[in-house]
Design a protein around this motif. Structure first.
Motif, PDB file in Angstrom:
ATOM      1  N   ALA A  16       0.876  -1.173   0.000  1.00 35.48           N
ATOM      2  CA  ALA A  16       0.000   0.000   0.000  1.00 35.48           C
ATOM      3  C   ALA A  16       0.910   1.220   0.000  1.00 35.48           C
ATOM      4  O   ALA A  16       1.765   1.369   0.885  1.00 35.48           O
ATOM      5  N   VAL A  17       0.776   2.071  -1.010  1.00 34.12           N
ATOM      6  CA  VAL A  17       1.573   3.292  -1.100  1.00 34.12           C
ATOM      7  C   VAL A  17       0.649   4.481  -0.856  1.00 34.12           C
ATOM      8  O   VAL A  17      -0.357   4.655  -1.551  1.00 34.12           O
ATOM      9  N   ILE A  18       0.991   5.286   0.137  1.00 39.29           N
ATOM     10  CA  ILE A  18       0.134   6.395   0.560  1.00 39.29           C
ATOM     11  C   ILE A  18       0.922   7.698   0.460  1.00 39.29           C
ATOM     12  O   ILE A  18       2.062   7.782   0.938  1.00 39.29           O
ATOM     13  N   THR A  19       0.339   8.684  -0.175  1.00 34.91           N
ATOM     14  CA  THR A  19       0.900  10.036  -0.182  1.00 34.91           C
ATOM     15  C   THR A  19      -0.073  10.941   0.550  1.00 34.91           C
ATOM     16  O   THR A  19      -1.284  10.874   0.326  1.00 34.91           O
ATOM     17  N   TRP A  20       0.477  11.777   1.400  1.00 32.88           N
ATOM     18  CA  TRP A  20      -0.347  12.608   2.283  1.00 32.88           C
ATOM     19  C   TRP A  20       0.291  13.994   2.294  1.00 32.88           C
ATOM     20  O   TRP A  20       1.456  14.133   2.671  1.00 32.88           O
ATOM     21  N   VAL A  21      -0.425  14.998   1.860  1.00 36.84           N
ATOM     22  CA  VAL A  21       0.182  16.312   1.637  1.00 36.84           C
ATOM     23  C   VAL A  21      -0.672  17.436   2.219  1.00 36.84           C
ATOM     24  O   VAL A  21      -1.890  17.294   2.394  1.00 36.84           O
ATOM     25  N   GLU A  22      -0.010  18.545   2.486  1.00 36.90           N
ATOM     26  CA  GLU A  22      -0.716  19.733   2.947  1.00 36.90           C
ATOM     27  C   GLU A  22       0.144  20.961   2.734  1.00 36.90           C
ATOM     28  O   GLU A  22       1.367  20.870   2.563  1.00 36.90           O
ATOM     29  N   ARG A  23      -0.503  22.112   2.721  1.00 40.69           N
ATOM     30  CA  ARG A  23       0.239  23.364   2.827  1.00 40.69           C
ATOM     31  C   ARG A  23       0.748  23.471   4.249  1.00 40.69           C
ATOM     32  O   ARG A  23       0.098  23.043   5.193  1.00 40.69           O
ATOM     33  N   ALA A  24       1.927  24.036   4.408  1.00 44.32           N
ATOM     34  CA  ALA A  24       2.525  24.131   5.734  1.00 44.32           C
ATOM     35  C   ALA A  24       1.553  24.774   6.717  1.00 44.32           C
ATOM     36  O   ALA A  24       0.942  25.799   6.422  1.00 44.32           O
ATOM     37  N   GLY A  25       1.408  24.151   7.867  1.00 45.93           N
ATOM     38  CA  GLY A  25       0.495  24.650   8.880  1.00 45.93           C
ATOM     39  C   GLY A  25      -0.950  24.283   8.623  1.00 45.93           C
ATOM     40  O   GLY A  25      -1.837  24.689   9.363  1.00 45.93           O
ATOM     41  N   GLY A  26      -1.209  23.528   7.561  1.00 46.42           N
ATOM     42  CA  GLY A  26      -2.576  23.117   7.256  1.00 46.42           C
ATOM     43  C   GLY A  26      -3.416  24.208   6.648  1.00 46.42           C
ATOM     44  O   GLY A  26      -4.652  24.166   6.715  1.00 46.42           O
ATOM     45  N   ALA A  27      -2.762  25.202   6.027  1.00 50.58           N
ATOM     46  CA  ALA A  27      -3.508  26.298   5.408  1.00 50.58           C
ATOM     47  C   ALA A  27      -4.386  25.774   4.271  1.00 50.58           C
ATOM     48  O   ALA A  27      -4.081  24.768   3.635  1.00 50.58           O
ATOM     49  N   GLN A  28      -5.470  26.471   4.038  1.00 53.76           N
ATOM     50  CA  GLN A  28      -6.408  26.092   2.979  1.00 53.76           C
ATOM     51  C   GLN A  28      -5.700  26.088   1.622  1.00 53.76           C
ATOM     52  O   GLN A  28      -5.045  27.064   1.249  1.00 53.76           O
ATOM     53  N   PRO A  29      -5.794  25.009   0.852  1.00 47.13           N
ATOM     54  CA  PRO A  29      -5.160  24.989  -0.469  1.00 47.13           C
ATOM     55  C   PRO A  29      -5.921  25.840  -1.464  1.00 47.13           C
ATOM     56  O   PRO A  29      -7.103  26.138  -1.273  1.00 47.13           O
ATOM     57  N   ALA A  30      -5.235  26.220  -2.533  1.00 50.41           N
ATOM     58  CA  ALA A  30      -5.906  26.974  -3.588  1.00 50.41           C
ATOM     59  C   ALA A  30      -7.032  26.148  -4.192  1.00 50.41           C
ATOM     60  O   ALA A  30      -8.079  26.683  -4.567  1.00 50.41           O
ATOM     61  N   SER A  31      -6.832  24.839  -4.277  1.00 51.03           N
ATOM     62  CA  SER A  31      -7.848  23.903  -4.766  1.00 51.03           C
ATOM     63  C   SER A  31      -7.368  22.501  -4.450  1.00 51.03           C
ATOM     64  O   SER A  31      -6.192  22.293  -4.117  1.00 51.03           O
ATOM     65  N   LEU A  32      -8.253  21.530  -4.591  1.00 48.87           N
ATOM     66  CA  LEU A  32      -7.824  20.149  -4.421  1.00 48.87           C
ATOM     67  C   LEU A  32      -6.858  19.749  -5.536  1.00 48.87           C
ATOM     68  O   LEU A  32      -6.044  18.848  -5.361  1.00 48.87           O
ATOM     69  N   ASN A  33      -6.955  20.417  -6.684  1.00 52.93           N
ATOM     70  CA  ASN A  33      -6.002  20.158  -7.767  1.00 52.93           C
ATOM     71  C   ASN A  33      -4.580  20.375  -7.283  1.00 52.93           C
ATOM     72  O   ASN A  33      -3.659  19.633  -7.642  1.00 52.93           O
ATOM     73  N   GLU A  34      -4.372  21.414  -6.496  1.00 53.49           N
ATOM     74  CA  GLU A  34      -3.043  21.712  -5.971  1.00 53.49           C
ATOM     75  C   GLU A  34      -2.547  20.562  -5.111  1.00 53.49           C
ATOM     76  O   GLU A  34      -1.386  20.137  -5.213  1.00 53.49           O
ATOM     77  N   MET A  35      -3.411  20.020  -4.260  1.00 54.23           N
ATOM     78  CA  MET A  35      -3.039  18.897  -3.414  1.00 54.23           C
ATOM     79  C   MET A  35      -2.694  17.669  -4.252  1.00 54.23           C
ATOM     80  O   MET A  35      -1.743  16.930  -3.953  1.00 54.23           O
ATOM     81  N   ILE A  36      -3.451  17.440  -5.307  1.00 55.66           N
ATOM     82  CA  ILE A  36      -3.173  16.307  -6.184  1.00 55.66           C
ATOM     83  C   ILE A  36      -1.819  16.463  -6.849  1.00 55.66           C
ATOM     84  O   ILE A  36      -1.020  15.524  -6.904  1.00 55.66           O
ATOM     85  N   ASP A  37      -1.528  17.654  -7.355  1.00 52.23           N
ATOM     86  CA  ASP A  37      -0.257  17.889  -8.027  1.00 52.23           C
ATOM     87  C   ASP A  37       0.930  17.656  -7.081  1.00 52.23           C
ATOM     88  O   ASP A  37       1.939  17.056  -7.462  1.00 52.23           O
ATOM     89  N   VAL A  38       0.815  18.132  -5.856  1.00 51.14           N
ATOM     90  CA  VAL A  38       1.895  17.929  -4.889  1.00 51.14           C
ATOM     91  C   VAL A  38       2.021  16.445  -4.548  1.00 51.14           C
ATOM     92  O   VAL A  38       3.123  15.895  -4.447  1.00 51.14           O
TER      93      VAL A  38
END
Length: 267
Positions: free
Chosen positions: A222-244
């Motif tokens: 099972a390969v898991i990627t888990w990402v966030e903007r530093a401090g858990g700030a609101q992302p510009a969009s979920l697209n941004e999270m997917i790209d990271v």
């Protein structure tokens, strides 16, 4: 295909097939399993954004890097991919018995991950054979034991400007069936538990505010990627999270070597 949805709010009806978010400049030389696909009604995203903003306001903000991340942290949005396309030869660990090593998965090119937009550096790694020690939740821990978890590898990544942080996680299980069960457990709606993020010194604490996780089936891994903007700030969009997350997923290339050794060719 991987589909991003908010597991912390009621699921909105699917309104369309969505579109492919693999970066155009980052297409792999070999065909990977189906890429992540973002979907969900706008209303569902709005609910997530409102919830995140409210949480930040009530807590006084999520950007304090000195605050320790909550131990029992969960991603705001989570999407599993059960397909396992192309990895049938690795469906059981009997065909691939050699343990993972940190050098195999997180050395060389895996130390600095780049795309057109993002560069993330490996800040720390951890490999353990005690799967219970880096997870929480009785149900998840029970299933890890039931399905033969022998190793959990974690790598913590941070962008050069420290605006993004990510976790790369591999769970070594006995069978692909176990991988799929663990992916079901990781859905926050089950309350089964989660894998603890790796929080090295000098890196913005991971786990507060908004984060998104994506899980894939690579045979018995099972390969898991888990990402966030530093401090858990609101992302510009979920697209941004997917790209990271696509950048953070690159160390999973080690599985291709395992597939070659098992005599498998992607179908």
């Amino acid at each position: 295909m991987i589909e991003a949805r908010d597991t912390g709010s009621p699921e909105a009806p699917r309104t369309g097939a969505g579109r492919d978010f693999w970066p155009a400049d980052d297409q792999p030389a070999r065909k990977r399993p189906s890429p992540k696909l973002l979907y969900g009604a706008v209303a569902a995203v709005v609910v997530v954004v409102i919830a995140v903003v409210a949480a930040v306001v009530l807590s006084g903000g999520g950007g304090d890097e000195k605050k320790a991340a909550n131990k029992n942290v969960l991603p705001t949005a989570y999407t599993p991919d059960f397909s396992g396309e192309g990895f049938s030869r690795l469906a059981t660990r009997t065909a691939d018995p050699r343990p993972i090593t940190e050098g195999e998965a997180l050395s060389g090119d895996a130390k600095t991950l780049t795309s057109a937009k993002y560069t993330l550096n490996l800040a720390a790694s951890n490999l353990t054979g005690d799967c219970k020690s880096v997870t929480w939740g009785a149900r998840l821990q029970g299933d890890l034991q039931k399905y033969g978890c022998s190793q959990i590898l974690r790598g913590a990544y941070v962008s050069g400007d420290k605006k993004f942080v990510g976790q790369f996680i591999v769970v070594n299980l006995a069978t692909e069936e176990g991988v799929k069960q663990i992916q079901r457990d990781l859905d926050r709606a089950t309350g089964a538990g989660w894998i603890e993020p790796l929080n090295p010194p000098g890196v913005p604490a991971f786990g507060s505010g908004f984060s998104a996780a994506y899980a894939k089936t690579y045979g018995h891994y099972a390969v898991i990627t888990w990402v966030e903007r530093a401090g858990g700030a609101q992302p510009a969009s979920l697209n941004e999270m997917i790209d990271v997350s696509l950048v953070v997923e690159k160390p999973a290339d080690f599985v291709w070597g395992r597939l070659d050794l098992a005599g498998g060719k992607q179908r």
